[in-house]
Write an enzyme that holds these catalytic residues in place. Structure first.
Site: not given
Length: 139
Positions: A15-17, A20
């Site tokens: 996932t990213d910041q 998601v």
């Protein structure tokens, strides 16, 4: 048409910041799906590579429909969309655990000689692959 299905549990590292799944991770999951489809066909890339042939991606198209998040379970559906004896287009749909579509995608591949990246005919060099693709491609 045969559709291979592979489940993947979304890991935190994917996932990213924003929380998601980072967009490039879908490409990795597509490879998992493609490998599973090839195994379903009774074949494997390692045998092809042992003969000095690679199958690079020449084009990818991805439409992001719904985000996946940490802890979700993604199911990758993979099939052969088009095959012409030289090139293969795989189709993909990735769903969340509720059956909602997260992405639609396609990728084009061609087989090449490892030493010079010149395309080869799957039909001639790998007749067993050719027959398998003909049998499972979208009609």
């Amino acid at each position: 048409m045969h559709i291979s299905k592979k489940e993947i549990e979304v890991r935190y590292a994917e996932t990213d910041q924003m929380g998601v799944v980072y967009h490039a991770n879908y490409l990795v999951w597509m490879e998992v799906g493609r490998t599973g489809l090839i195994q379903d066909m009774g074949l494997n890339y390692a045998g092809m590579e042992a003969e000095g042939v690679l199958s690079p991606v020449t084009d990818v198209q991805v439409s992001y429909k719904k985000p996946l998040t940490y802890g979700d379970v993604a199911t990758v559906h993979t099939w052969v969309e088009l095959y012409d004896g030289l090139r293969v287009q795989y189709g993909y749909e990735i769903y969340n655990q509720h059956g909602e579509l997260a992405i639609e995608a396609t990728s084009w591949h061609v087989c090449v000689k490892k030493e010079n990246f010149r395309p080869i005919s799957i039909r001639r060099k790998f007749p067993e692959w050719h027959e398998a693709y003909e049998n499972i491609k979208k009609k």
